[in-house]
Design a protein around this motif. Structure first.
Motif, PDB file in Angstrom:
ATOM      1  N   TYR A  10      11.645  -8.353   1.115  1.00 40.37           N
ATOM      2  CA  TYR A  10      12.015  -6.939   1.221  1.00 40.37           C
ATOM      3  C   TYR A  10      11.070  -6.059   0.405  1.00 40.37           C
ATOM      4  N   ASP A  11      10.662  -6.534  -0.767  1.00 39.41           N
ATOM      5  CA  ASP A  11       9.687  -5.773  -1.567  1.00 39.41           C
ATOM      6  C   ASP A  11       8.394  -5.575  -0.785  1.00 39.41           C
ATOM      7  N   ARG A  12       7.977  -6.601  -0.083  1.00 40.00           N
ATOM      8  CA  ARG A  12       6.763  -6.521   0.732  1.00 40.00           C
ATOM      9  C   ARG A  12       6.947  -5.523   1.879  1.00 40.00           C
ATOM     10  N   TRP A  13       8.136  -5.555   2.512  1.00 39.77           N
ATOM     11  CA  TRP A  13       8.432  -4.613   3.595  1.00 39.77           C
ATOM     12  C   TRP A  13       8.442  -3.181   3.067  1.00 39.77           C
ATOM     13  N   TRP A  14       9.059  -2.970   1.922  1.00 38.61           N
ATOM     14  CA  TRP A  14       9.162  -1.618   1.374  1.00 38.61           C
ATOM     15  C   TRP A  14       7.796  -1.096   0.947  1.00 38.61           C
ATOM     16  N   GLU A  15       6.947  -1.975   0.443  1.00 38.95           N
ATOM     17  CA  GLU A  15       5.590  -1.551   0.087  1.00 38.95           C
ATOM     18  C   GLU A  15       4.838  -1.085   1.328  1.00 38.95           C
ATOM     19  N   ALA A  16       4.978  -1.824   2.424  1.00 36.17           N
ATOM     20  CA  ALA A  16       4.331  -1.425   3.675  1.00 36.17           C
ATOM     21  C   ALA A  16       4.862  -0.077   4.159  1.00 36.17           C
ATOM     22  N   ARG A  17       6.162   0.133   4.018  1.00 39.47           N
ATOM     23  CA  ARG A  17       6.740   1.413   4.458  1.00 39.47           C
ATOM     24  C   ARG A  17       6.223   2.560   3.595  1.00 39.47           C
ATOM     25  N   LYS A  18       6.063   2.335   2.307  1.00 43.11           N
ATOM     26  CA  LYS A  18       5.524   3.382   1.428  1.00 43.11           C
ATOM     27  C   LYS A  18       4.076   3.693   1.779  1.00 43.11           C
ATOM     28  N   ILE A  19       3.312   2.664   2.144  1.00 39.55           N
ATOM     29  CA  ILE A  19       1.906   2.877   2.517  1.00 39.55           C
ATOM     30  C   ILE A  19       1.823   3.816   3.712  1.00 39.55           C
ATOM     31  N   ASN A  71     -10.739   9.878   0.397  1.00 36.49           N
ATOM     32  CA  ASN A  71     -10.553   8.740  -0.507  1.00 36.49           C
ATOM     33  C   ASN A  71      -9.150   8.147  -0.370  1.00 36.49           C
ATOM     34  N   GLN A  72      -8.169   9.017  -0.168  1.00 27.77           N
ATOM     35  CA  GLN A  72      -6.806   8.530   0.022  1.00 27.77           C
ATOM     36  C   GLN A  72      -6.679   7.717   1.312  1.00 27.77           C
ATOM     37  N   PHE A  73      -7.393   8.136   2.346  1.00 30.28           N
ATOM     38  CA  PHE A  73      -7.397   7.347   3.581  1.00 30.28           C
ATOM     39  C   PHE A  73      -7.947   5.947   3.322  1.00 30.28           C
ATOM     40  N   TYR A  74      -9.014   5.860   2.541  1.00 30.43           N
ATOM     41  CA  TYR A  74      -9.585   4.554   2.199  1.00 30.43           C
ATOM     42  C   TYR A  74      -8.573   3.706   1.425  1.00 30.43           C
ATOM     43  N   ASN A  75      -7.887   4.323   0.468  1.00 33.80           N
ATOM     44  CA  ASN A  75      -6.901   3.583  -0.329  1.00 33.80           C
ATOM     45  C   ASN A  75      -5.751   3.076   0.538  1.00 33.80           C
ATOM     46  N   ILE A  76      -5.258   3.941   1.414  1.00 35.65           N
ATOM     47  CA  ILE A  76      -4.157   3.560   2.300  1.00 35.65           C
ATOM     48  C   ILE A  76      -4.582   2.428   3.224  1.00 35.65           C
ATOM     49  N   GLN A  77      -5.775   2.553   3.780  1.00 40.64           N
ATOM     50  CA  GLN A  77      -6.273   1.522   4.681  1.00 40.64           C
ATOM     51  C   GLN A  77      -6.417   0.185   3.957  1.00 40.64           C
ATOM     52  N   GLY A  78      -6.958   0.217   2.744  1.00 39.99           N
ATOM     53  CA  GLY A  78      -7.122  -1.021   1.981  1.00 39.99           C
ATOM     54  C   GLY A  78      -5.794  -1.680   1.671  1.00 39.99           C
ATOM     55  N   LYS A  79      -4.788  -0.890   1.304  1.00 36.54           N
ATOM     56  CA  LYS A  79      -3.469  -1.453   1.002  1.00 36.54           C
ATOM     57  C   LYS A  79      -2.828  -2.064   2.243  1.00 36.54           C
ATOM     58  N   ALA A  80      -2.968  -1.371   3.385  1.00 35.81           N
ATOM     59  CA  ALA A  80      -2.404  -1.899   4.634  1.00 35.81           C
ATOM     60  C   ALA A  80      -3.086  -3.203   5.035  1.00 35.81           C
ATOM     61  N   GLU A  81      -4.399  -3.246   4.886  1.00 34.82           N
ATOM     62  CA  GLU A  81      -5.136  -4.466   5.233  1.00 34.82           C
ATOM     63  C   GLU A  81      -4.791  -5.613   4.279  1.00 34.82           C
ATOM     64  N   ARG A  82      -4.522  -5.287   3.023  1.00 35.27           N
ATOM     65  CA  ARG A  82      -4.150  -6.338   2.070  1.00 35.27           C
ATOM     66  C   ARG A  82      -2.862  -7.020   2.492  1.00 35.27           C
ATOM     67  N   ILE A  83      -1.864  -6.233   2.907  1.00 35.73           N
ATOM     68  CA  ILE A  83      -0.607  -6.824   3.356  1.00 35.73           C
ATOM     69  C   ILE A  83      -0.802  -7.571   4.667  1.00 35.73           C
ATOM     70  N   ASN A  84      -1.566  -6.971   5.579  1.00 37.98           N
ATOM     71  CA  ASN A  84      -1.723  -7.560   6.907  1.00 37.98           C
ATOM     72  C   ASN A  84      -2.518  -8.858   6.868  1.00 37.98           C
ATOM     73  N   ASN A  85      -3.488  -8.947   5.957  1.00 34.95           N
ATOM     74  CA  ASN A  85      -4.384 -10.100   5.930  1.00 34.95           C
ATOM     75  C   ASN A  85      -3.991 -11.175   4.924  1.00 34.95           C
ATOM     76  N   THR A  86      -2.927 -10.911   4.154  1.00 35.88           N
ATOM     77  CA  THR A  86      -2.490 -11.892   3.151  1.00 35.88           C
ATOM     78  C   THR A  86      -1.191 -12.532   3.614  1.00 35.88           C
ATOM     79  N   PRO A  87      -1.230 -13.797   4.017  1.00 28.54           N
ATOM     80  CA  PRO A  87       0.007 -14.474   4.439  1.00 28.54           C
ATOM     81  C   PRO A  87       1.017 -14.494   3.299  1.00 28.54           C
ATOM     82  N   PHE A  88       2.274 -14.359   3.669  1.00 30.45           N
ATOM     83  CA  PHE A  88       3.327 -14.270   2.658  1.00 30.45           C
ATOM     84  C   PHE A  88       3.830 -15.658   2.285  1.00 30.45           C
ATOM     85  N   GLY A 124       9.060 -10.621   5.684  1.00 28.83           N
ATOM     86  CA  GLY A 124       7.821 -10.996   5.010  1.00 28.83           C
ATOM     87  C   GLY A 124       6.569 -10.616   5.773  1.00 28.83           C
ATOM     88  N   ASP A 125       6.705 -10.280   7.057  1.00 32.42           N
ATOM     89  CA  ASP A 125       5.578  -9.827   7.885  1.00 32.42           C
ATOM     90  C   ASP A 125       5.874  -8.419   8.386  1.00 32.42           C
TER      91      ASP A 125
END
Length: 300
Positions: free
Chosen positions: A68-77, A191-208, A269-270
């Motif tokens: 759920y923490d992972r889901w909520w982080e994605a929603r905040k992104i 710069n904020q777009f870059y930060n948001i994109q990086g955070k989204a890719e981190r969740i998407n590319n990191t298996p839980f 988790g995904d």
């Protein structure tokens, strides 16, 4: 996206029904074995089941909280993406209204450039969504192709990065030196777009926690297989009352609870996958694009 408790109940029933049917069949099989071979012959100490059940509950509780923490982080992104996109397009509209902010040049049409920057922003939002869905090079319409060609967006590279580079280059080019505050403000949004994109890719590319997920799945499955042997049948009204058949739905309910919690943890988790509980990024991105286009209309 599940928006109401009724929709949530419907989705929950779809998940739990297969588990309930399978565990009911398994519980009936064990029950028949027990009745035919010998009453309580398979029954294991309840203390073993209690201790093991507590351990499984801890495993599932930790996994569910982490998911759920992972889901909520994605929603905040994606909430930040909404806010940043709206603010960025609103500031483009505002800053381009003042001729003093733009380099004095007869070839520069402030309204046209502002519209194109907003269109590029919409392209970025759409492209980010496609890349998250692992479609990095979708078919582009003619309007998008023309815009990419005009702003030198290299489609063989990472398109989302190329669009941000084009936005940055154009902002740097058209804003006058005395409009450094406005230019810096817009660049901060880039710069904020870059930060948001990086955070989204981190969740998407990191298996839980795939190893932990596999371990939890095996543990839950083993416990579910052991539940009929741990609980045994229920003697209500004697052996001839047939009320002991209530053990089958009872065992199925307990087993289904554990299996469903594990399934929900896997889904949460995904959060960026396209499933029942995922963050509705398609709807979010579509809303952003619509909001940006509303600002663009005001420039007409």
């Amino acid at each position: 996206m599940i928006r109401t408790e009724k929709q949530g109940l419907g989705a929950l029933i779809k998940i739990t029904l297969p588990y309930f049917a399978l565990t009911a069949a398994y519980a009936a099989f064990v029950f028949l074995l027990e009745e035919n071979i010998g009453d309580h012959i398979f029954k294991v100490s309840a203390q073993i089941g209690s201790v093991f059940g507590i351990a499984v509950a801890f495993f599932l509780g930790f996994r569910m909280n982490s998911a759920y923490d992972r889901w909520w982080e994605a929603r905040k992104i994606f909430g930040n993406l909404v806010n940043n996109s709206r603010s960025f397009t609103a500031k483009i509209y505002t800053y381009f209204q003042s001729p003093s902010n733009i380099v004095p040049d007869e070839d520069i049409n402030r309204t046209v450039i502002a519209k194109e920057l907003i269109d590029l922003t919409c392209c970025y939002i759409s492209q980010l969504k496609n890349e998250i869905h692992e479609v990095p090079h979708p078919p582009y319409d003619q309007k998008t192709q023309s815009l990419f060609k005009k702003y030198a967006v290299e489609q063989t590279h990472k398109v989302s990065n190329e669009v941000l580079i084009s936005l940055s280059t154009k902002i740097e080019m058209v804003f006058a030196d005395k409009a450094n505050i406005e230019k810096r403000d817009l660049m901060e949004h880039i710069n904020q777009f870059y930060n948001i994109q990086g955070k989204a890719e981190r969740i998407n590319n990191t298996p839980f926690l795939k190893i932990y997920s596999a371990f939890t799945r095996v543990t839950v499955l083993f416990y579910v297989l052991m539940i009929p042997f741990i609980i045994g049948d229920i003697d209500i009204g004697g052996e001839d009352s047939h009320l002991e058949l209530l053990a089958i739905p009872l065992l199925s309910i307990v087993s289904t609870l554990f299996l469903t919690i594990n399934k929900l943890a896997n889904l949460y988790g995904d959060p960026l996958e396209e499933n029942t509980t995922s963050v509705p990024i398609d709807q979010i991105c579509q809303t952003i694009i619509e909001n940006c286009q509303e600002v663009k209309v005001k420039l007409s």
